[in-house]
Design a protein around this motif. Structure first.
Motif, PDB file in Angstrom:
ATOM      1  N   SER A 145       0.863  -0.826  -0.488  1.00 54.60           N
ATOM      2  CA  SER A 145      -0.063  -0.085   0.390  1.00 54.60           C
ATOM      3  C   SER A 145       0.816   0.947   0.179  1.00 54.60           C
ATOM      4  CB  SER A 145      -0.889  -0.357   1.228  1.00 54.60           C
ATOM      5  OG  SER A 145      -0.066  -0.077   2.704  1.00 54.60           O
ATOM      6  N   HIS A 146       2.572   1.315   0.010  1.00 57.05           N
ATOM      7  CA  HIS A 146       3.132   2.341   0.224  1.00 57.05           C
ATOM      8  C   HIS A 146       3.634   2.748  -1.609  1.00 57.05           C
ATOM      9  CE1 HIS A 146       2.133   1.915   4.272  1.00 57.05           C
ATOM     10  NE2 HIS A 146       2.056   3.281   3.875  1.00 57.05           N
ATOM     11  N   LYS A 147       3.528   1.828  -3.026  1.00 56.08           N
ATOM     12  CA  LYS A 147       4.060   2.378  -3.503  1.00 56.08           C
ATOM     13  C   LYS A 147       4.204   3.742  -4.373  1.00 56.08           C
ATOM     14  CE  LYS A 147       3.969  -2.228  -5.093  1.00 56.08           C
ATOM     15  NZ  LYS A 147       5.040  -2.961  -4.250  1.00 56.08           N
ATOM     16  N   THR A 148       3.438   4.806  -4.192  1.00 56.77           N
ATOM     17  CA  THR A 148       3.639   5.944  -4.892  1.00 56.77           C
ATOM     18  C   THR A 148       4.897   6.645  -3.460  1.00 56.77           C
ATOM     19  OG1 THR A 148       1.676   5.931  -5.337  1.00 56.77           O
ATOM     20  CG2 THR A 148       2.557   8.381  -4.753  1.00 56.77           C
ATOM     21  N   ASP A 163      -0.753   4.150  -1.233  1.00 57.11           N
ATOM     22  CA  ASP A 163      -0.806   4.635  -2.132  1.00 57.11           C
ATOM     23  C   ASP A 163      -2.475   5.930  -2.092  1.00 57.11           C
ATOM     24  OD1 ASP A 163       1.046   3.749  -2.598  1.00 57.11           O
ATOM     25  OD2 ASP A 163       0.752   1.795  -3.220  1.00 57.11           O
ATOM     26  N   GLN A 164      -3.285   5.174  -1.325  1.00 54.76           N
ATOM     27  CA  GLN A 164      -4.337   5.671  -1.413  1.00 54.76           C
ATOM     28  C   GLN A 164      -4.770   7.291  -1.325  1.00 54.76           C
ATOM     29  OE1 GLN A 164      -7.158   3.818  -2.537  1.00 54.76           O
ATOM     30  NE2 GLN A 164      -8.816   5.915  -2.596  1.00 54.76           N
ATOM     31  N   TRP A 185      -3.095   8.539  -4.423  1.00 51.82           N
ATOM     32  CA  TRP A 185      -4.897   8.854  -4.937  1.00 51.82           C
ATOM     33  C   TRP A 185      -6.173   9.732  -4.723  1.00 51.82           C
ATOM     34  CZ3 TRP A 185      -5.039   2.765  -5.161  1.00 51.82           C
ATOM     35  CH2 TRP A 185      -2.919   2.209  -5.759  1.00 51.82           C
TER      36      TRP A 185
END
Length: 154
Positions: free
Chosen positions: A15-18, A45-46, A49
């Motif tokens: 959940s931390h790709k960005t 990531d959310q 986004w």
């Protein structure tokens, strides 16, 4: 090696790709090489986004690469701030505490119920949602549900 350790830990967090991409785009490796221990407060990531399109583009497509680096530096505090240390410090200081970031500005923390919140100088809040996520070489990170912005952010 410090940035490698951090990004390796983030790669393990789906959940931390960005923020991994942002760290890779920045030039923080030289800075992190000089810091023995640090704690990253990593937005999921959310969070990225859900940013308004203009703010996302400003963050990632800005002509001035130091802008993104400064936002990232504001998410990193020197030293290991485990959840238990944060809670201890907050309990000793009436539920409020601040720590210096790698940007040089102070990041404020407060308790809200049972949650630890990060509060920037603009009033933006981020809640720690995943605590004490160790990375390779024993660096520390916490997942957060918001983006905090340095005081110089317009």
């Amino acid at each position: 090696m410090a940035l490698f350790a951090l990004t390796t830990g983030l790669q393990a967090q789906d959940s931390h790709k960005t923020i991994l991409n942002a760290l890779n785009k920045s030039e923080l490796s030289a800075t992190l090489e000089k810091v023995d221990d640090y704690t990253l407060f990593a937005p999921a990531d959310q969070v990225f986004w859900n940013l308004p399109k203009e703010q996302f583009q400003q963050l990632f497509n800005r002509q001035d690469p130091s802008f993104l680096e400064n936002v990232l530096r504001y998410h990193i505090v020197a030293g290991k701030l485990s959840a238990s240390r944060l809670l201890n410090d907050l309990a000793k200081n009436k539920g409020r505490m601040s720590y210096p970031t790698l940007l040089g500005d102070r990041l404020h923390f407060k308790m809200e119920g049972l949650d630890i919140l990060l509060v920037d100088s603009h009033g933006n809040k981020a809640r720690i949602t995943q605590a004490d996520l160790s990375t390779q070489e024993d660096q520390l990170m916490h997942g957060i549900d918001g983006l905090i912005l340095p005081p110089t952010y317009d």
